[in-house]
Design an enzyme around this catalytic site. Sequence first.
Site, PDB file in Angstrom:
ATOM      1  N   CYS A 257      59.559  50.782 -58.945  1.00  0.00           N
ATOM      2  CA  CYS A 257      60.843  50.798 -58.235  1.00  0.00           C
ATOM      3  C   CYS A 257      62.049  51.008 -59.160  1.00  0.00           C
ATOM      4  O   CYS A 257      62.727  52.021 -59.080  1.00  0.00           O
ATOM      5  CB  CYS A 257      61.018  49.507 -57.446  1.00  0.00           C
ATOM      6  SG  CYS A 257      59.774  49.336 -56.152  1.00  0.00           S
TER       7      CYS A 257
HETATM    8  N1  LIG Z   1      55.486  48.307 -54.962  1.00  0.00           N
HETATM    9  C1  LIG Z   1      56.605  47.672 -54.687  1.00  0.00           C
HETATM   10  O1  LIG Z   1      56.885  46.617 -55.231  1.00  0.00           O
HETATM   11  C2  LIG Z   1      57.606  48.215 -53.688  1.00  0.00           C
HETATM   12  C3  LIG Z   1      58.594  47.361 -53.192  1.00  0.00           C
HETATM   13  C4  LIG Z   1      59.489  47.837 -52.260  1.00  0.00           C
HETATM   14  C5  LIG Z   1      59.427  49.167 -51.873  1.00  0.00           C
HETATM   15  N2  LIG Z   1      58.470  50.000 -52.381  1.00  0.00           N
HETATM   16  C6  LIG Z   1      58.444  51.365 -51.898  1.00  0.00           C
HETATM   17  O2  LIG Z   1      57.391  51.488 -50.937  1.00  0.00           O
HETATM   18  C7  LIG Z   1      56.787  52.781 -51.013  1.00  0.00           C
HETATM   19  C8  LIG Z   1      55.298  52.639 -51.251  1.00  0.00           C
HETATM   20  O3  LIG Z   1      55.110  52.013 -52.523  1.00  0.00           O
HETATM   21  P1  LIG Z   1      53.739  51.355 -52.959  1.00  0.00           P
HETATM   22  O4  LIG Z   1      54.038  50.553 -54.169  1.00  0.00           O
HETATM   23  O5  LIG Z   1      53.076  50.706 -51.810  1.00  0.00           O
HETATM   24  O6  LIG Z   1      52.883  52.654 -53.368  1.00  0.00           O
HETATM   25  P2  LIG Z   1      51.323  52.702 -53.660  1.00  0.00           P
HETATM   26  O7  LIG Z   1      51.111  53.880 -54.538  1.00  0.00           O
HETATM   27  O8  LIG Z   1      50.812  51.369 -54.075  1.00  0.00           O
HETATM   28  O9  LIG Z   1      50.670  52.999 -52.230  1.00  0.00           O
HETATM   29  C9  LIG Z   1      50.937  54.150 -51.507  1.00  0.00           C
HETATM   30  C10 LIG Z   1      49.677  54.529 -50.741  1.00  0.00           C
HETATM   31  O10 LIG Z   1      49.984  55.664 -49.934  1.00  0.00           O
HETATM   32  C11 LIG Z   1      48.864  56.542 -49.948  1.00  0.00           C
HETATM   33  N3  LIG Z   1      49.327  57.872 -49.571  1.00  0.00           N
HETATM   34  C12 LIG Z   1      49.976  58.794 -50.326  1.00  0.00           C
HETATM   35  N4  LIG Z   1      50.280  59.867 -49.578  1.00  0.00           N
HETATM   36  C13 LIG Z   1      49.821  59.623 -48.334  1.00  0.00           C
HETATM   37  C14 LIG Z   1      49.830  60.368 -47.129  1.00  0.00           C
HETATM   38  N5  LIG Z   1      50.411  61.554 -47.051  1.00  0.00           N
HETATM   39  N6  LIG Z   1      49.254  59.804 -46.043  1.00  0.00           N
HETATM   40  C15 LIG Z   1      48.670  58.585 -46.106  1.00  0.00           C
HETATM   41  N7  LIG Z   1      48.631  57.841 -47.233  1.00  0.00           N
HETATM   42  C16 LIG Z   1      49.212  58.355 -48.325  1.00  0.00           C
HETATM   43  C17 LIG Z   1      48.315  56.416 -51.340  1.00  0.00           C
HETATM   44  O11 LIG Z   1      46.967  56.806 -51.414  1.00  0.00           O
HETATM   45  C18 LIG Z   1      48.505  54.928 -51.618  1.00  0.00           C
HETATM   46  O12 LIG Z   1      47.374  54.177 -51.247  1.00  0.00           O
HETATM   47  C19 LIG Z   1      57.534  53.506 -52.120  1.00  0.00           C
HETATM   48  O13 LIG Z   1      58.587  54.242 -51.553  1.00  0.00           O
HETATM   49  C20 LIG Z   1      58.099  52.393 -52.956  1.00  0.00           C
HETATM   50  O14 LIG Z   1      59.266  52.795 -53.634  1.00  0.00           O
HETATM   51  C21 LIG Z   1      57.541  49.539 -53.256  1.00  0.00           C
END
Ligand SMILES: NC(=O)c1ccc[n+]([C@@H]2O[C@H](COP(=O)([O-])OP(=O)(O)OC[C@H]3O[C@@H](n4cnc5c(N)ncnc54)[C@H](O)[C@@H]3O)[C@@H](O)[C@H]2O)c1
Length: 414
Positions: A257
């Site tokens: 992030c």
């Molecule tokens: N990790 C954190 O602490 C956090 C906190 C707040 C917000 N976010 C935001 O949330 C969002 C997701 O982050 P995350 O950490 O969960 O990512 P992540 O990489 O852990 O998980 C994302 C998942 O989405 C899947 N994916 C990718 N493209 C896809 C598609 N087209 N269709 C279906 N699945 C798909 C991936 O395989 C993966 O399993 C990002 O925008 C991030 O900035 C993350």
Amino acid sequence: MNVGIVGLGYVGLPLAMEFADAGVNVVGIDVDAAKVASLTVGRSHIEDVPDARLATALPRCTFTTRIAELERVDAILICVPTPLNANREPELGPVLSATRAVAGVLRAGQTIVLESTTFPGTTREYLVPLLEESGLRAGVDFQLAFSPERVDPGRTDYTIRTTPKIVGGLTEACTARASAVYEHICEQVVPVSTPESAELAKLLENIFRSVNIALVNEMSMLTDRMGIDIWEVIDAASTKPFGFMRFEPGPGMGGHCLPVDPFYLTWRAREFDFATEFIELAGKVNAQMPYFCVEQIERALNDAYKPVRGSKILLLGASYKPGVGDLRGSPALAIIELLRARGADVRYHDPYVAELPSFGLRSVELADGIQDADVAAIVTAHPGVDHERVMRALPGSVDFRGTTRHMKRAVAQH
Ligand SMILES: NC(=O)c1ccc[n+]([C@@H]2O[C@H](COP(=O)([O-])OP(=O)(O)OC[C@H]3O[C@@H](n4cnc5c(N)ncnc54)[C@H](O)[C@@H]3O)[C@@H](O)[C@H]2O)c1
């Protein structure tokens, strides 16, 4: 109610668990077939979701790669990654492909919410046209909103349930419908008037942290030169009951992030002929920190009449934050690279990270690591690791997290 969650990572999977706990049926979609397969048999890939928790939720969850399964849900929450590309510009590819896939199965009456962190304007300018390719109209035939995920992986004092949820819909009805979805799992929903306000609120939160971390990091580099104990300064300043908020220095900023999200706004601001200087400056200061860490390790070795080349350096903690194994953007990786470029023999101990294949390294046992090192450096202070033991065994070692600062103070006062 049935909810569909697209993207089962750090954000999507815990969200799925919350809905299942609340008695809501969940269809969890991911493009990663291996992840789906292991979730289906009860194996979680996220520390915050232990297998036992997954097991209790499984009866209410369907994990699949088949987007068509979303036809039967009432609301679809998109939680896919929003990284930067090689030119450090927003990479909306996953959001756009997930949205296109949703558009292919969208039916009237459904509520779509984007949770991925992104710049203001994404929901309205990118999602609406793609979803409307279905022939349905946003805000009329289906509801659309942005609601940022604010979870902090590894954190237990604030959870999805107790962290207020911001919701900004395309219309008032969109906000109301999306809010009703989150009321199943969140104690407080905070409606805002547009998706843009919700998108920017999330970025403001992250930029606030990034800028304040940079400020205290810069201060730590100055106090190092001045011979002042930064931790004592922070502890003292933190006694002010108002007008000061504690931030701590460290080896640099990691994770998915903070090093990424602020630049989504920088990119967007350029369209408005506006330079986001605080963001750039904070990014620059935080990116310098691994170099400062290496300088401190060099000094520790120098004090022991040793060069970096050939010295055995034990790093404590490889992931970017305590209690999780997430390596994304971890400053430890930059530090290893810099030390290796100087000829150091680096090894690491991290109970959450068994191996670092890109460096050909495996986590060593703490006792072995200590026995075989010239110096140690605490990069990420995981709970359960005996850092004091490291400092006692290798007294010249450096601690970028201040976990053993009381030991240094005790020595200084003698
Ligand atoms: N990790 C954190 O602490 C956090 C906190 C707040 C917000 N976010 C935001 O949330 C969002 C997701 O982050 P995350 O950490 O969960 O990512 P992540 O990489 O852990 O998980 C994302 C998942 O989405 C899947 N994916 C990718 N493209 C896809 C598609 N087209 N269709 C279906 N699945 C798909 C991936 O395989 C993966 O399993 C990002 O925008 C991030 O900035 C993350």
